[in-house]
Design an enzyme around this catalytic site. Structure first.
Site, PDB file in Angstrom:
ATOM      1  N   PHE A 329       0.871  -1.121  -0.116  1.00  0.00           N
ATOM      2  CA  PHE A 329       0.081  -0.058  -0.103  1.00  0.00           C
ATOM      3  C   PHE A 329       0.880   1.208  -0.016  1.00  0.00           C
ATOM      4  O   PHE A 329       1.800   1.399   0.684  1.00  0.00           O
ATOM      5  CB  PHE A 329      -0.990   0.032   1.049  1.00  0.00           C
ATOM      6  CG  PHE A 329      -1.781  -1.237   1.295  1.00  0.00           C
ATOM      7  CD1 PHE A 329      -3.039  -1.243   0.710  1.00  0.00           C
ATOM      8  CD2 PHE A 329      -1.512  -2.235   2.165  1.00  0.00           C
ATOM      9  CE1 PHE A 329      -3.744  -2.286   0.872  1.00  0.00           C
ATOM     10  CE2 PHE A 329      -2.374  -3.258   2.040  1.00  0.00           C
ATOM     11  CZ  PHE A 329      -3.764  -3.266   1.620  1.00  0.00           C
ATOM     12  N   GLU A 330       0.676   2.189  -1.035  1.00  0.00           N
ATOM     13  CA  GLU A 330       1.329   3.429  -1.076  1.00  0.00           C
ATOM     14  C   GLU A 330       0.357   4.592  -0.641  1.00  0.00           C
ATOM     15  O   GLU A 330      -0.596   4.798  -1.659  1.00  0.00           O
ATOM     16  CB  GLU A 330       1.939   3.535  -2.310  1.00  0.00           C
ATOM     17  CG  GLU A 330       3.218   2.557  -2.516  1.00  0.00           C
ATOM     18  CD  GLU A 330       4.421   3.029  -1.803  1.00  0.00           C
ATOM     19  OE1 GLU A 330       4.678   4.053  -1.321  1.00  0.00           O
ATOM     20  OE2 GLU A 330       5.473   2.320  -1.772  1.00  0.00           O
ATOM     21  N   GLN A 331       0.487   5.334   0.286  1.00  0.00           N
ATOM     22  CA  GLN A 331      -0.351   6.584   0.775  1.00  0.00           C
ATOM     23  C   GLN A 331       0.429   7.917   0.435  1.00  0.00           C
ATOM     24  O   GLN A 331       1.684   7.899   0.917  1.00  0.00           O
ATOM     25  CB  GLN A 331      -0.685   6.611   2.096  1.00  0.00           C
ATOM     26  CG  GLN A 331      -1.336   7.684   2.604  1.00  0.00           C
ATOM     27  CD  GLN A 331      -2.769   8.176   1.934  1.00  0.00           C
ATOM     28  OE1 GLN A 331      -3.438   7.377   1.736  1.00  0.00           O
ATOM     29  NE2 GLN A 331      -2.601   9.669   1.379  1.00  0.00           N
TER      30      GLN A 331
END
Length: 856
Positions: A329-331
């Site tokens: 996951f990349e926020q």
């Protein structure tokens, strides 16, 4: 117009500041469930709401410990301690019926990875195991801050939905993959926070000082250490992973502020071929749950772009070759508390909410796909069992360096690879493997695919772009002799290993002690002997000696301790030799005479004096932090000889004459100007040894410190091309990490300790050096066809053929040693560390006539 923009920006800042003051748990948590009032909320524990401040690692641990103390749903354990002594913790969370039966659940779950036992399991009655982890990069903190919410939710939520979730899952919560980095960054963000939030990206809050909080204590990227486990956090995490073999492992990161949110799958053409297609299909199914959850929030997101699943050393990819689903996951990162972006003001609470939401959607997906995930894991290992029947295993071992054997065995056993010692000597693929120093890895084992990934040499790829390195062969990294073999005569399977103890042997009437430089830890012994005042010599030519009636041959780089030159007593010298031999795995030989049957005698000038390396490592803005950290870690952790770490901004106030070696590890050194640069040049001319690596070489050349001709990278000038291909073409010319072969001059001091004339090196840059016109000044040169493993464009490959890899310049009385590759890459490239150490110990004995002169 500027005034309007200013007013809009000020208004947004006002909104962000005041919305944070009103923030409550309802912004984050599901409201369709009730919560146990006995479990403290994060706000009641800290007196501030999640997202109002960046949680420090010690605060995070203290809250989780308190919740663990009160809740009957979870158990907290410490699985590692960071270099700075901070705990890496794991919370095991599950329902009460599972907790009373947890050992059997774990045992049955592990049987899924054993094809001989898994058929008897009824997966419909088994819980799915989900590992949720975050913030392996310390300055990507939204994941770890979301862990406060996840822990509270799992402990306090009540009702049929949470009961069902806990009964059908075992949840492993790893709140902070990188304790030291998280602590460093939280201090920065909180220290630079204004009461009224400042959102200007130029503000100090969003721009950390070098090296930043991304890395661990030694400036390593821990997200590249899952496979070869060189750091304490990774070692402990791998142990727990192999203990549980989860079905899903999540890895929560952050990216640039102007992006949105990414979840896997990534780019399909860049998935490693050993990852089965069903892995990606399940990842896509899980992705639908993330999309649904983010849609409810109105959060923008994307998938199947930018990121890939090729290098198995990352947290989101390491599981994929072990029957597990790894999910990245990349926020988009606020980097502080609120920052202006192309999408408006991005607040820290918003980033935390997205992370927590996808942690929840992961658990929802795991519960919904529970049987699919359990069956996938069982089928994965059944497939491994079938594949391995026709496959070959590997024999490996270095008869001259038991310490390097030990370090490679440690990595393999850490990953639960089955390894056996050889019973008999074996010849395979033109190499001889002795029973005392060689081992066999059979193909017929559950970790076969992982082993294949670790040993393969791959040079063809579906795609030419890589998010990380394209080659990571373990035996090449260790410069370890190995060969494929179907079977071998072996002893009992290794379950534990001990570091090999050396010994003192040879004659009793001691004239001198000698030991080979081949051993990995020989530099540690020499360094500590020098610190104790010993006079030490190194053989620049081979010789023989008669020891206990037998003639023995000693190679280039043999270390000599002449007893007659020492101030210590013979008894004290013997005690030191015995202590260092035992600790560092050295075999030290006592010799009764300085007269040798052949080769140089002990009083020859060809035994050069070894002096104490006094090293300075220059760091700071422009310097590649990971490259510098690799040097610091190597010298400090492995050889007990930490360098003086000097920031470029301070270099004009440093007395360079205190040091005999200065290291430029990689990056640019544009901060070294004026008096500091003049002092450095003068220092080299006065006899200093400057070591410059990879991208530091062009800087050294442009500033008159090195006389090297650099090759130019070919440009794309052939016809018209669609604009859409611009990024792909330029990135395809990068060397993100491949393995090449160089030819060594074994007689050169920089090659002491190597038996092989050709060795593998790792390169992750596009610095290409022409070989020197002086025939003695290129001790390392790429072979005609140097690519061993990994991707390189055809244009760049032409630059390598017979080019220089290691060059030696001189200026005045000093030396400039140039490595265009990275001899210390990520701490697991044991095979070329000796080249770097040779520069520190023996750079000063290189004859100036065997160098390229730099104009003074």
């Amino acid at each position: 117009m500027k005034k309007i923009l200013f007013l809009v920006s000020s208004f947004l800042t006002f909104l962000v500041a005041h919305s944070q003051e009103k923030l409550s748990l309802s912004y984050y948590l599901p409201q369709h469930v009730s919560y146990n009032s006995e479990i403290p909320t994060p706000e009641s524990f800290f007196s501030w709401q999640v997202g109002e401040w960046h949680v420090s690692h010690d605060q995070l641990v203290s809250y989780l410990r308190e919740v663990d103390r009160i809740s009957d749903r979870m158990t907290l354990e410490i699985y590692a301690r960071s270099y700075e002594g901070r705990p890496s913790i794991l919370l095991t969370v599950t329902g009460s019926s599972n907790r009373t039966n947890l050992d059997k659940i774990k045992s049955d779950h592990l049987k899924l990875s054993d094809a001989s036992q898994s058929s008897s399991l009824d997966v419909s009655k088994m819980p799915v195991v989900v590992w949720i982890g975050a913030s392996v990069h310390g300055n990507e903190p939204s994941g770890s801050n979301a862990m406060l919410l996840l822990t509270y939710y799992l402990a306090a939520a009540q009702g049929p939905s949470i009961d069902s979730l806990l009964n059908e899952t075992v949840i492993l919560v790893d709140p902070a993959f990188n304790p030291d980095g998280l602590q460093r960054f939280s201090h920065w963000a909180n220290t630079n926070k204004s009461k009224t939030l400042m959102t200007d990206p130029s503000s100090r809050e969003f721009n950390e000082t070098w090296p930043g909080g991304r890395f661990n204590h030694y400036w390593f990227d821990l997200n590249r250490d899952w496979l070869y486990v060189q750091h304490p956090e990774s070692k402990g995490r791998a142990t727990k992973f192999q203990e549980w073999k989860p079905n899903i492992l999540t890895d929560h990161h952050e990216m640039g502020a102007n992006s949105t949110f990414f979840f896997q799958p990534g780019v399909q053409s860049r998935v490693h071929p050993l990852t089965p297609k069903i892995n990606q299909e399940l990842t896509q199914k899980i992705g639908t749950f993330h999309a649904k959850a983010l849609d409810k929030l109105g959060s923008l997101y994307f998938t199947e772009e930018n990121y890939d699943d090729f290098y198995y050393g990352k947290g989101s990819t390491y599981p994929d070759v072990q029957g597990c689903i790894g999910i990245l996951f990349e926020q988009a990162s606020s980097r502080g508390h609120a920052q202006e972006t192309v999408n408006g003001v991005l607040s820290f609470p918003f980033t935390i909410r997205n992370q927590f939401t996808t942690m929840q959607s992961t658990l929802t997906a795991a519960r919904s796909l529970r049987i699919d995930l359990l069956n996938f894991q069982r089928d994965f290992y059944r497939g491994v069992a079938n594949e391995s029947k026709a496959a070959s295993g590997y024999i490996f071992g270095n008869q001259y360096d038991k310490a390097r054997n030990y370090e490679m065995l440690r990595v393999l056993l850490q990953q639960k690879v089955e390894v056996y010692p050889l019973k008999n000597n074996i010849s395979a693929e033109g190499k001889t493997f002795t029973s005392e120093t060689s081992y066999f890895i059979p193909a017929n084992q559950p970790q076969y695919r992982l082993v294949k990934a670790m040993f393969e040499k791959r040079t063809t790829f579906e795609d030419s772009l890589f998010y990380d390195i394209s080659a990571f062969s373990l035996p090449l990294a260790f410069n370890m002799p190995y060969a494929e073999a179907k079977t071998a005569s072996v002893g009992e399977k290794l379950t534990t290993i001990s570091f090999p103890e050396g010994k003192v042997v040879g004659d009793k009437n001691i004239y001198g002690y000698v030991f080979a430089w081949d051993n990995y830890y020989a530099p540690r012994t020499v360094n500590e002997l020098l610190k104790k005042g010993y006079q030490i010599r190194v053989a620049t030519k081979p010789f023989t000696s008669v020891i206990e009636g037998k003639t023995q041959t000693f190679d280039y780089g043999t270390i000599l301790i002449p007893v007659g030159l020492q101030s210590q007593s013979q008894e004290a010298i013997l005690a030191d030799m015995q202590a260092f031999a035992k600790r560092d795995g050295l075999d030290i030989t006592g010799i009764s005479t300085g007269l040798t049957p052949t080769g140089i005698d002990f009083g020859s000038s060809n035994f050069a004096a070894v002096t104490d390396p006094k090293a300075m490592l220059l760091v700071g803005i422009g310097v590649t932090a990971t490259d510098a950290g690799e040097v610091w870690h190597l010298l400090d952790q492995r050889y007990n000889m930490p360098p003086a770490i000097v920031d470029l901004s301070y270099s004009n106030r440093v007395d360079f004459e205190k040091y005999n070696t200065i290291i430029l590890s990689g990056g640019n050194y544009n901060g070294l100007t004026g008096n500091a640069l003049s002092n450095l040049k003068r220092w080299v001319q006065n006899g200093g040894t400057l070591v410059a690596m990879s991208e530091a070489i062009p800087w050294a050349v442009s500033n008159g410190l090195a006389n090297v001709k650099l090759k130019k990278i070919p440009s794309d000038s052939t016809g018209n091309k669609p604009y859409v291909f611009l990024d792909e073409y330029s990135r395809a010319q990068e060397i993100v990490g491949s393995i090449f072969q160089i030819r060594l001059d074994r007689s050169h001091p920089l090659a002491f300790g190597y038996k092989e004339e050709t060795i593998p090196v790792f390169k992750d840059n596009t610095v290409f050096m022409e070989k020197a016109k002086n025939p003695y000044a290129t001790p390392g040169q790429y072979t005609a066809n140097p690519l061993l493993s990994g991707y390189i464009s055809k244009q760049n490959l032409k630059q390598f053929s017979n080019a220089g890899s290691i060059l030696v310049n001189s200026s005045g009385n000093g030396k400039v040693i140039l490595f265009d590759d990275n001899p210390n890459f990520r701490a697991f490239w044991f095979g070329t560390n000796k080249l770097f150490m040779n520069a520190l110990f023996f750079g000063r004995i290189i004859n100036n006539t065997a160098t390229v002169r730099t104009e003074e």
